[in-house]
Design a protein around this motif. Structure first.
Motif, PDB file in Angstrom:
ATOM      1  N   THR A 150       1.272  -1.142  -0.217  1.00 47.84           N
ATOM      2  CA  THR A 150       0.137   0.323   0.150  1.00 47.84           C
ATOM      3  C   THR A 150       1.036   1.707  -0.185  1.00 47.84           C
ATOM      4  OG1 THR A 150      -1.782  -1.167   1.013  1.00 47.84           O
ATOM      5  CG2 THR A 150      -1.735   1.296   1.309  1.00 47.84           C
ATOM      6  N   ILE A 151       1.168   1.514  -0.895  1.00 49.55           N
ATOM      7  CA  ILE A 151       1.508   3.269  -1.392  1.00 49.55           C
ATOM      8  C   ILE A 151       1.082   4.241  -2.172  1.00 49.55           C
ATOM      9  CG2 ILE A 151       4.000   1.518  -1.135  1.00 49.55           C
ATOM     10  CD1 ILE A 151       4.481   2.215  -4.604  1.00 49.55           C
ATOM     11  N   ASP A 152       1.842   5.101  -2.067  1.00 49.23           N
ATOM     12  CA  ASP A 152       1.343   6.693  -2.929  1.00 49.23           C
ATOM     13  C   ASP A 152       1.110   6.182  -4.342  1.00 49.23           C
ATOM     14  OD1 ASP A 152       3.285   8.032  -4.484  1.00 49.23           O
ATOM     15  OD2 ASP A 152       3.858   7.307  -2.435  1.00 49.23           O
ATOM     16  N   PRO A 153       0.007   6.636  -5.054  1.00 50.49           N
ATOM     17  CA  PRO A 153      -0.183   6.246  -6.395  1.00 50.49           C
ATOM     18  C   PRO A 153       0.852   6.833  -7.650  1.00 50.49           C
ATOM     19  CG  PRO A 153      -1.509   7.745  -5.290  1.00 50.49           C
ATOM     20  CD  PRO A 153      -0.999   7.461  -4.097  1.00 50.49           C
ATOM     21  N   GLN A 154       1.410   8.143  -7.015  1.00 48.87           N
ATOM     22  CA  GLN A 154       3.158   8.280  -7.935  1.00 48.87           C
ATOM     23  C   GLN A 154       3.894   7.520  -8.074  1.00 48.87           C
ATOM     24  OE1 GLN A 154       0.752  10.327  -4.692  1.00 48.87           O
ATOM     25  NE2 GLN A 154       1.697  11.877  -4.332  1.00 48.87           N
ATOM     26  N   THR A 155       4.155   6.684  -6.528  1.00 45.88           N
ATOM     27  CA  THR A 155       5.430   5.799  -6.207  1.00 45.88           C
ATOM     28  C   THR A 155       5.401   4.916  -7.897  1.00 45.88           C
ATOM     29  OG1 THR A 155       6.784   6.638  -4.450  1.00 45.88           O
ATOM     30  CG2 THR A 155       6.818   4.562  -5.533  1.00 45.88           C
ATOM     31  N   SER A 156       3.916   3.982  -7.727  1.00 42.04           N
ATOM     32  CA  SER A 156       3.263   3.377  -8.561  1.00 42.04           C
ATOM     33  C   SER A 156       3.762   3.457  -9.455  1.00 42.04           C
ATOM     34  CB  SER A 156       2.082   2.332  -8.302  1.00 42.04           C
ATOM     35  OG  SER A 156       1.692   2.438  -6.381  1.00 42.04           O
ATOM     36  N   ARG A 157       2.708   5.179 -10.052  1.00 44.83           N
ATOM     37  CA  ARG A 157       2.638   5.082 -11.475  1.00 44.83           C
ATOM     38  C   ARG A 157       4.231   4.919 -12.253  1.00 44.83           C
ATOM     39  NH1 ARG A 157      -1.819   9.445  -9.678  1.00 44.83           N
ATOM     40  NH2 ARG A 157      -3.452   7.809 -10.392  1.00 44.83           N
ATOM     41  N   LYS A 158       4.865   6.225 -11.240  1.00 43.99           N
ATOM     42  CA  LYS A 158       6.477   6.276 -11.189  1.00 43.99           C
ATOM     43  C   LYS A 158       7.489   5.047 -11.898  1.00 43.99           C
ATOM     44  CE  LYS A 158      11.030   8.880 -10.174  1.00 43.99           C
ATOM     45  NZ  LYS A 158      11.370   9.708  -9.313  1.00 43.99           N
ATOM     46  N   LEU A 159       7.458   4.734 -11.310  1.00 49.77           N
ATOM     47  CA  LEU A 159       7.785   2.909 -11.125  1.00 49.77           C
ATOM     48  C   LEU A 159       6.778   1.764 -12.492  1.00 49.77           C
ATOM     49  CD1 LEU A 159       7.807   1.288  -7.890  1.00 49.77           C
ATOM     50  CD2 LEU A 159       9.748   2.254  -9.093  1.00 49.77           C
ATOM     51  N   SER A 160       6.153   1.827 -12.898  1.00 47.78           N
ATOM     52  CA  SER A 160       5.192   1.573 -13.723  1.00 47.78           C
ATOM     53  C   SER A 160       5.686   2.146 -15.318  1.00 47.78           C
ATOM     54  CB  SER A 160       3.652   1.793 -13.968  1.00 47.78           C
ATOM     55  OG  SER A 160       3.182   1.217 -15.082  1.00 47.78           O
ATOM     56  N   VAL A 161       5.865   3.382 -15.534  1.00 48.17           N
ATOM     57  CA  VAL A 161       6.229   3.827 -16.875  1.00 48.17           C
ATOM     58  C   VAL A 161       8.196   2.936 -16.769  1.00 48.17           C
ATOM     59  CG1 VAL A 161       7.978   6.226 -17.083  1.00 48.17           C
ATOM     60  CG2 VAL A 161       5.361   5.817 -16.520  1.00 48.17           C
ATOM     61  N   THR A 162       9.053   2.842 -15.273  1.00 50.35           N
ATOM     62  CA  THR A 162       9.703   2.883 -16.539  1.00 50.35           C
ATOM     63  C   THR A 162      10.521   1.538 -16.239  1.00 50.35           C
ATOM     64  OG1 THR A 162      10.791   4.068 -13.624  1.00 50.35           O
ATOM     65  CG2 THR A 162      12.483   2.346 -14.158  1.00 50.35           C
ATOM     66  N   VAL A 163       9.219   0.928 -15.769  1.00 50.20           N
ATOM     67  CA  VAL A 163       9.263  -0.520 -15.798  1.00 50.20           C
ATOM     68  C   VAL A 163       8.775  -0.726 -17.901  1.00 50.20           C
ATOM     69  CG1 VAL A 163       8.425  -3.443 -16.036  1.00 50.20           C
ATOM     70  CG2 VAL A 163       8.498  -2.066 -13.617  1.00 50.20           C
ATOM     71  N   SER A 164       8.180   0.299 -17.800  1.00 52.03           N
ATOM     72  CA  SER A 164       7.375  -0.387 -19.702  1.00 52.03           C
ATOM     73  C   SER A 164       8.434   0.249 -20.406  1.00 52.03           C
ATOM     74  CB  SER A 164       6.146   0.516 -19.312  1.00 52.03           C
ATOM     75  OG  SER A 164       6.775   1.842 -19.723  1.00 52.03           O
ATOM     76  N   LYS A 165       9.671   1.308 -19.931  1.00 51.30           N
ATOM     77  CA  LYS A 165      10.714   0.811 -21.003  1.00 51.30           C
ATOM     78  C   LYS A 165      11.825   0.211 -21.139  1.00 51.30           C
ATOM     79  CE  LYS A 165       9.830   6.189 -19.887  1.00 51.30           C
ATOM     80  NZ  LYS A 165      10.789   8.181 -18.972  1.00 51.30           N
ATOM     81  N   CYS A 166      11.411  -0.686 -20.393  1.00 55.56           N
ATOM     82  CA  CYS A 166      13.186  -2.337 -20.027  1.00 55.56           C
ATOM     83  C   CYS A 166      12.070  -3.239 -21.483  1.00 55.56           C
ATOM     84  CB  CYS A 166      12.674  -2.798 -18.578  1.00 55.56           C
ATOM     85  SG  CYS A 166      12.778  -1.699 -17.326  1.00 55.56           S
ATOM     86  N   ILE A 167      13.281  -4.002 -21.705  1.00 57.35           N
ATOM     87  CA  ILE A 167      12.923  -4.954 -23.073  1.00 57.35           C
ATOM     88  C   ILE A 167      13.085  -6.586 -21.940  1.00 57.35           C
ATOM     89  CG2 ILE A 167      13.806  -5.163 -24.768  1.00 57.35           C
ATOM     90  CD1 ILE A 167      15.169  -2.865 -25.278  1.00 57.35           C
ATOM     91  N   LEU A 168      12.084  -7.723 -22.026  1.00 61.50           N
ATOM     92  CA  LEU A 168      12.321  -9.079 -22.205  1.00 61.50           C
ATOM     93  C   LEU A 168      13.623  -9.004 -22.464  1.00 61.50           C
ATOM     94  CD1 LEU A 168       9.127 -10.098 -22.254  1.00 61.50           C
ATOM     95  CD2 LEU A 168      10.244  -9.508 -19.853  1.00 61.50           C
ATOM     96  N   LYS A 169      14.040  -9.956 -22.011  1.00 65.08           N
ATOM     97  CA  LYS A 169      15.796 -10.738 -21.694  1.00 65.08           C
ATOM     98  C   LYS A 169      14.647 -12.204 -22.912  1.00 65.08           C
ATOM     99  CE  LYS A 169      19.146 -10.038 -18.208  1.00 65.08           C
ATOM    100  NZ  LYS A 169      19.687 -10.721 -17.100  1.00 65.08           N
ATOM    101  N   GLU A 170      13.903 -12.704 -22.738  1.00 65.55           N
ATOM    102  CA  GLU A 170      13.680 -13.390 -23.885  1.00 65.55           C
ATOM    103  C   GLU A 170      12.109 -13.120 -24.387  1.00 65.55           C
ATOM    104  OE1 GLU A 170      12.531 -18.155 -23.869  1.00 65.55           O
ATOM    105  OE2 GLU A 170      14.311 -16.866 -22.524  1.00 65.55           O
ATOM    106  N   LYS A 171      11.824 -12.438 -25.048  1.00 68.20           N
ATOM    107  CA  LYS A 171      10.489 -12.268 -25.983  1.00 68.20           C
ATOM    108  C   LYS A 171      10.448 -13.779 -25.595  1.00 68.20           C
ATOM    109  CE  LYS A 171      11.800  -8.428 -27.886  1.00 68.20           C
ATOM    110  NZ  LYS A 171      11.670  -7.007 -29.167  1.00 68.20           N
ATOM    111  N   LYS A 172       8.490 -13.646 -25.380  1.00 69.70           N
ATOM    112  CA  LYS A 172       7.353 -14.962 -25.107  1.00 69.70           C
ATOM    113  C   LYS A 172       5.935 -14.490 -25.486  1.00 69.70           C
ATOM    114  CE  LYS A 172      10.572 -16.750 -21.249  1.00 69.70           C
ATOM    115  NZ  LYS A 172      10.197 -17.514 -20.387  1.00 69.70           N
ATOM    116  N   ASP A 173       5.521 -14.979 -26.583  1.00 72.22           N
ATOM    117  CA  ASP A 173       4.239 -15.050 -27.368  1.00 72.22           C
ATOM    118  C   ASP A 173       4.444 -13.452 -27.656  1.00 72.22           C
ATOM    119  OD1 ASP A 173       3.735 -17.272 -27.567  1.00 72.22           O
ATOM    120  OD2 ASP A 173       2.336 -17.410 -25.561  1.00 72.22           O
ATOM    121  N   HIS A 174       3.601 -12.731 -26.861  1.00 71.69           N
ATOM    122  CA  HIS A 174       2.915 -11.704 -27.902  1.00 71.69           C
ATOM    123  C   HIS A 174       3.723 -10.308 -26.416  1.00 71.69           C
ATOM    124  CE1 HIS A 174       0.051 -11.413 -30.487  1.00 71.69           C
ATOM    125  NE2 HIS A 174      -0.326 -13.051 -29.354  1.00 71.69           N
ATOM    126  N   TRP A 175       4.486 -10.714 -25.201  1.00 69.94           N
ATOM    127  CA  TRP A 175       5.311  -9.880 -24.957  1.00 69.94           C
ATOM    128  C   TRP A 175       6.444  -9.315 -24.832  1.00 69.94           C
ATOM    129  CZ3 TRP A 175       3.349  -9.799 -19.317  1.00 69.94           C
ATOM    130  CH2 TRP A 175       2.442 -10.090 -18.993  1.00 69.94           C
TER     131      TRP A 175
END
Length: 320
Positions: A150-175
């Motif tokens: 249970t954390i503040d929504p700002q931190t959740s959004r910030k981390l979500s953006v950071t994660v979305s900019k990453c690339i999977l080491k191994e792409k699977k299906d539509h991921w």
């Protein structure tokens, strides 16, 4: 005694509503409305598969997290865990559960990683700190990261953006890229142990649908709340009686030992109050509850279950 118990339950319900309103208002205040865009904007739908979540990493083995892990194991998932408490890690190791020394090691062994931590700073450190989940730069092994803290929504959004900019080491299906969901819970320790938690989930709806079977191995309800940061934490007061001796399994019948600590309730109320201030709203019940829990903590009860607030109103005998 029934009147006091009902009062307590109603206060908790009002606090919950205030918290949800504050977070929702904070979310909407950050968005400028665009004519027709919610109704007429179409984009390709990514279909995610939940069948690839066989290896689950779990970070944060406190009163809630440890019980959630037990239910994941019962459901047949291969689990790897981490916590800063070495004694807790040893208990899981003795049970045959794979234990890791760092969050990064958990990430390297998992298709999906779940975090259950005390505060925003802990979550941010587990994700971005030394040996954190994102230590590998923009390359990630897990397809999905789920934060049930249970954390503040700002931190959740910030981390979500950071994660979305990453690339999977191994792409699977539509991921093609990793995805993050914020999924705080309702129900407390009793529900965590019984596997009856409710998850309020924010983030990609497709990722939410893929994660749903995993979440339901630890709970009985999942609620999709919209974009990242929209997950809200509720209190399961109907099965969490604050009066000692009424419910044998409740923390109140164990001298308020274990459960959801009062200092964490104070933290959650602080988050709600701050969100209300940000959007210029007044939430008097939230402010009053925050004052009460601040006093409870200052009186030396910060580690006791939040239901010990009952003692703030009643100081009579334990048996009725």
């Amino acid at each position: 005694m029934i009147v006091i118990s009902c009062f307590h339950r109603n206060v908790l319900k009002e606090i919950t509503m205030a918290m949800c309103r504050a977070r929702a208002l904070f979310s909407f205040s950050k968005c400028k409305p665009k004519l027709f865009s919610p109704l007429f904007h179409f984009s390709p739908i990514r279909r995610f598969s939940s069948s690839q979540f066989e290896s689950v990493g779990f970070i944060g083995l406190g009163n809630m997290g440890s019980r959630m892990v037990h239910n994941l194991i019962k459901a047949g998932y291969k689990v790897a865990v981490h916590d800063i408490n070495c004694n807790v890690l040893k208990k899981f190791s003795d049970m045959g559960v794979s234990t890791k020394e760092t969050p990064f090691e958990v990430a390297e062994a998992s298709d999906v990683v779940i975090t259950m931590l005390p505060s925003s700073s802990h979550v941010f450190d587990v994700f971005t700190g030394p040996n954190g989940l994102l230590q590998g730069g923009n390359l990630l092994r897990p397809l999905l990261l789920i934060d049930s803290s249970t954390i503040d929504p700002q931190t959740s959004r910030k981390l979500s953006v950071t994660v979305s900019k990453c690339i999977l080491k191994e792409k699977k299906d539509h991921w093609a890229n990793p995805v993050m969901l914020d999924a705080p819970v309702s129900g407390g320790v009793l529900a965590a142990e019984a596997g009856t938690l409710s998850f309020m989930v924010g983030g990609s709806e497709e990722a939410y649908l893929a994660a749903k079977p995993l979440l339901l191995s630890m709970g009985k309800n999942t609620i999709y709340c919209g974009k990242a940061g929209n997950g809200s934490n509720l209190n399961g007061s109907d099965s969490y009686n604050p009066v000692p001796g009424v419910m044998e399994a409740a923390p109140s019948s164990r001298n308020y030992d274990g459960g959801f600590a009062s200092k964490l309730m104070a933290k959650d109320l602080n988050l709600a109050a701050a969100s209300a201030i940000d959007v210029g709203r007044k939430c008097p019940l939230t402010s009053q509850a925050l004052e009460i829990y601040t006093e409870v903590c200052q009186d030396g009860h910060e580690a006791r279950d939040f239901s010990c607030v009952f003692r703030h109103y009643y100081s009579g005998m334990d048996e009725f």
